[in-house]
Design a protein around this motif. Structure first.
Motif, PDB file in Angstrom:
ATOM      1  N   GLU A  23       1.072   1.205 -22.494  1.00  0.00           N
ATOM      2  CA  GLU A  23       1.192   0.258 -21.381  1.00  0.00           C
ATOM      3  C   GLU A  23      -0.143  -0.041 -20.714  1.00  0.00           C
ATOM      4  O   GLU A  23      -0.288  -1.080 -20.066  1.00  0.00           O
ATOM      5  CB  GLU A  23       2.202   0.772 -20.358  1.00  0.00           C
ATOM      6  CG  GLU A  23       3.622   0.758 -20.895  1.00  0.00           C
ATOM      7  CD  GLU A  23       4.675   0.951 -19.809  1.00  0.00           C
ATOM      8  OE1 GLU A  23       4.498   0.409 -18.702  1.00  0.00           O
ATOM      9  OE2 GLU A  23       5.666   1.650 -20.085  1.00  0.00           O
ATOM     10  N   THR A  24      -1.118   0.828 -20.874  1.00  0.00           N
ATOM     11  CA  THR A  24      -2.436   0.529 -20.308  1.00  0.00           C
ATOM     12  C   THR A  24      -3.359  -0.161 -21.315  1.00  0.00           C
ATOM     13  O   THR A  24      -4.192  -0.991 -20.920  1.00  0.00           O
ATOM     14  CB  THR A  24      -3.132   1.804 -19.799  1.00  0.00           C
ATOM     15  OG1 THR A  24      -3.258   2.746 -20.868  1.00  0.00           O
ATOM     16  CG2 THR A  24      -2.366   2.424 -18.648  1.00  0.00           C
ATOM     17  N   LEU A  25      -3.221   0.145 -22.606  1.00  0.00           N
ATOM     18  CA  LEU A  25      -4.146  -0.399 -23.602  1.00  0.00           C
ATOM     19  C   LEU A  25      -3.689  -1.714 -24.210  1.00  0.00           C
ATOM     20  O   LEU A  25      -4.530  -2.471 -24.728  1.00  0.00           O
ATOM     21  CB  LEU A  25      -4.393   0.629 -24.711  1.00  0.00           C
ATOM     22  CG  LEU A  25      -5.153   1.890 -24.300  1.00  0.00           C
ATOM     23  CD1 LEU A  25      -5.426   2.767 -25.512  1.00  0.00           C
ATOM     24  CD2 LEU A  25      -6.460   1.555 -23.584  1.00  0.00           C
ATOM     25  N   GLU A  26      -2.394  -2.013 -24.190  1.00  0.00           N
ATOM     26  CA  GLU A  26      -1.948  -3.314 -24.692  1.00  0.00           C
ATOM     27  C   GLU A  26      -2.245  -4.369 -23.618  1.00  0.00           C
ATOM     28  O   GLU A  26      -1.748  -4.273 -22.490  1.00  0.00           O
ATOM     29  CB  GLU A  26      -0.463  -3.287 -25.016  1.00  0.00           C
ATOM     30  CG  GLU A  26      -0.118  -2.505 -26.265  1.00  0.00           C
ATOM     31  CD  GLU A  26      -0.618  -3.185 -27.541  1.00  0.00           C
ATOM     32  OE1 GLU A  26      -0.714  -4.429 -27.564  1.00  0.00           O
ATOM     33  OE2 GLU A  26      -0.922  -2.458 -28.515  1.00  0.00           O
ATOM     34  N   PRO A  27      -3.037  -5.399 -23.922  1.00  0.00           N
ATOM     35  CA  PRO A  27      -3.512  -6.319 -22.879  1.00  0.00           C
ATOM     36  C   PRO A  27      -2.411  -7.112 -22.195  1.00  0.00           C
ATOM     37  O   PRO A  27      -2.598  -7.606 -21.090  1.00  0.00           O
ATOM     38  CB  PRO A  27      -4.468  -7.246 -23.644  1.00  0.00           C
ATOM     39  CG  PRO A  27      -4.057  -7.137 -25.078  1.00  0.00           C
ATOM     40  CD  PRO A  27      -3.568  -5.734 -25.250  1.00  0.00           C
ATOM     41  N   GLN A  28      -1.243  -7.226 -22.826  1.00  0.00           N
ATOM     42  CA  GLN A  28      -0.150  -7.977 -22.213  1.00  0.00           C
ATOM     43  C   GLN A  28       0.713  -7.134 -21.272  1.00  0.00           C
ATOM     44  O   GLN A  28       1.617  -7.649 -20.643  1.00  0.00           O
ATOM     45  CB  GLN A  28       0.717  -8.601 -23.307  1.00  0.00           C
ATOM     46  CG  GLN A  28      -0.028  -9.677 -24.095  1.00  0.00           C
ATOM     47  CD  GLN A  28       0.818 -10.262 -25.204  1.00  0.00           C
ATOM     48  OE1 GLN A  28       1.046  -9.619 -26.226  1.00  0.00           O
ATOM     49  NE2 GLN A  28       1.280 -11.478 -25.009  1.00  0.00           N
TER      50      GLN A  28
END
Length: 580
Positions: free
Chosen positions: A490-495
């Protein structure tokens, strides 16, 4: 409503009105020398120095208590944690759960501060500490706000003075749990990862509509929790908690987030994304509660409600400790193996429940200020009725996790965030050319005004390209076989709604670094179009469908430039790569 339910709520309302007059302590009346500043004058809340002195005294007096400094705050003073353990063992243990209670994240909402000072004393004095629960109290989280004392909450009924919502950097700390700009937050995250709590409480005061309830709360959004934890919380823990609170004279209601002008229009569940304390806790399979006592009730009633809530949650933790512990362990293992993760959710208005609400009739009358229509609540007209409750959130966007993420060592701020939050990272032992999936940011919207110091990004869209990229010794590999996978994804996926990209950690990739001079590139562009029929066709089609583009010579040159080897591959390329 059945006759029995109606009588129960009538009795609860009577008990609630009487309870305001009863001393808060439930384990016997304390001696005058043992009274908190609040108990000496119930229109006062303890100052920062009084709070810390109180817990220092309890630490000296009882072996089952320990006050520790867990880090610095933005104002330079330490952040404290007060630990209560019947066995005098003050660290997380595999056969015991941890209940974490946070106070004073908004110091103008101080009920939890005063309630926990008394609760800690009463538990120690009566030797009533739970045997299988480590209680961890943050005496006051926003130290800078606590020291900035005044009367900033115009809609609040006491105490006489209190702290301020913003911290020393004027940050709202309950929006900082992902970006972690405050020293307070960094210390909290380190402490959280050390304790790994199973249950969390954040004590607050509400604002807004008027109603009879002294106590409202929201739980971690049930549809975002891991199902094992969510099912237990919603079907077992919360129903029993609501019964206990009603029996204590504080019939609860969901946090008053209403659909129309007044609560009678229906209540909407709170979508606590990871920027909030309970949303952050949920990333680690810890279920939480944000308590909201009603700002316009007398301060003693609000303190007593906070005491009752925290004590009831503690007793349920004691009763169900093994179940709670097992549920988190099962959830951690499930998340470790989970393949698909939700990045955002949306309210599903087709699924409606209802709750009993103790309200006041609302009406409209001319304003004495403007002469225009204004809302008011008539306390002479109380009511008890069922109102609609929308608390189902459906999946808005999902993503399949990669086998691993790779992040270059240049992004030290993000790497530091990952490490502090319990993520295991491996460093590449040598320079390596690797095939990866790379995201390009194709669309996003940025706020027009800063929100907590950031122009946060929303509506993010990406395209994916397979690429071979040179990585270097010391770059970081993050495998997604970890119990903290939700935090990772949830922090690394840009969306992600609260991703590091959303919070501007990677904004430098949105800047183009090299350009062209029009008068020189004109001839090069003409030659490229002449020798490339496919590019010429693309250019003509875009001119035919986009009038503004057709009338903009620079835009057409830029369109061609982006098809050349001169255009930098790193522009808009998101610098966290996926290995599948």
């Amino acid at each position: 409503m059945t006759k029995r339910s109606f009588l129960l709520f009538r009795l609860a309302r009577l008990s609630l009105s009487i309870s305001w007059l009863i001393p808060v302590a439930v384990f016997g009346q304390p001696k005058p020398s043992d009274l908190t500043p609040y108990e000496r004058d119930t229109n006062q809340t303890a100052t920062y120095s009084q709070i810390i002195s109180w817990y220092q005294q309890l630490d000296r007096q009882y072996e089952q208590a320990k006050l520790v400094e867990i880090g610095k705050t933005d104002i330079g003073k330490p952040l404290h944690l007060f630990l209560l353990a019947s066995d005098k063992q003050f660290t997380a243990r595999p056969n015991r759960i941890t209940l974490l209670i946070n106070n004073g994240i908004h110091p103008g909402e101080p009920e939890g501060i005063d309630a926990c000072m008394m609760l800690a004393r009463d538990l120690l004095k009566a030797n009533k500490l739970p045997k299988n629960v480590l209680i961890a109290l943050v005496p006051v989280y926003n130290v800078g706000g606590s020291l900035n004392r005044g009367v900033s909450r115009v809609n609040q009924n006491g105490p006489e003075s209190y702290g301020f919502r913003g911290n020393a950097r004027n940050l709202n700390l309950n929006r900082d749990f992902i970006k972690a700009e405050a020293e307070n937050t960094k210390a909290f995250q380190t402490m959280f990862q050390s304790l790994k709590p199973q249950v969390f409480i954040d004590n607050h005061t509400s604002d807004g509509a008027d109603y009879q309830h002294v106590l409202t709360y929201f739980a971690t959004q049930k549809d975002k929790l891991q199902p094992v934890v969510s099912g237990y919380m919603t079907r077992s823990f919360q129903p029993e908690l609501d019964k206990m609170l009603t029996a204590k004279g504080f019939p609860p209601a969901p946090y008053i987030n209403h659909a129309g002008d007044t609560p009678e229009s229906g209540l909407i569940g709170y979508n606590d994304t990871p920027r909030y304390s309970t949303g952050y806790a949920a990333l680690f399979n810890c279920f939480g509660f944000t308590l909201e006592t009603h700002m316009w009730k007398p301060y003693p009633a609000r303190v007593k409600a906070s005491y009752a809530f925290d004590e009831a949650v503690m007793r349920l933790c004691e009763r169900d400790a093994q179940t709670i512990l097992t549920n988190q362990q099962r959830a951690n293992e499930a998340v470790r193996q989970q393949e698909t993760f939700t990045l955002s959710t949306k309210l599903d208005r087709t699924k409606t429940d209802s709750v009993t609400f103790l309200g006041y009739a609302a009406g409209y009358k001319p304003s004495d200020v403007s002469g225009l229509k204004r809302l008011y609540y008539d306390r002479a007209k109380p009511f008890t009725k069922r109102v609609p409750y929308w608390n189902t959130f459906s999946i808005d966007m999902q993503v399949d996790k990669p086998r691993s993420y790779i992040i270059p060592q240049a992004w030290q701020e993000v790497i530091g965030e990952l490490k502090r939050n319990g993520v295991t990272l491996q460093t590449l032992p040598k320079d390596t050319l690797m095939g990866v999936s790379a995201y390009y940011i194709t669309e996003y919207k940025s706020a027009q005004r800063p929100y907590e110091g950031h122009f946060i990004h929303t509506g993010v869209k990406v395209k994916t390209e397979p690429q071979r990229i040179q990585f270097y010794k010391g770059d970081f590999l993050i495998q997604t076989n970890q119990a903290v996978n939700r935090y990772i994804v949830e922090t690394l996926e840009p969306q992600g709604v609260d991703s590091f990209f959303a919070w501007n950690f990677f904004d430098s990739v949105l800047d183009q670094k090299e350009y062209f001079s029009d008068y020189i590139f004109e001839d090069t562009a003409a030659e490229l179009v002449k020798n490339n029929p496919a590019l010429k066709k693309q250019l003509e089609e875009k001119r035919a469908t986009d009038k503004a583009f057709a009338e903009n010579a620079d835009a057409q040159l830029d369109f061609i430039y982006r098809q050349t080897p001169y255009y930098e591959k790193t522009h808009n390329r998101y610098p966290v790569y996926r290995l599948n």
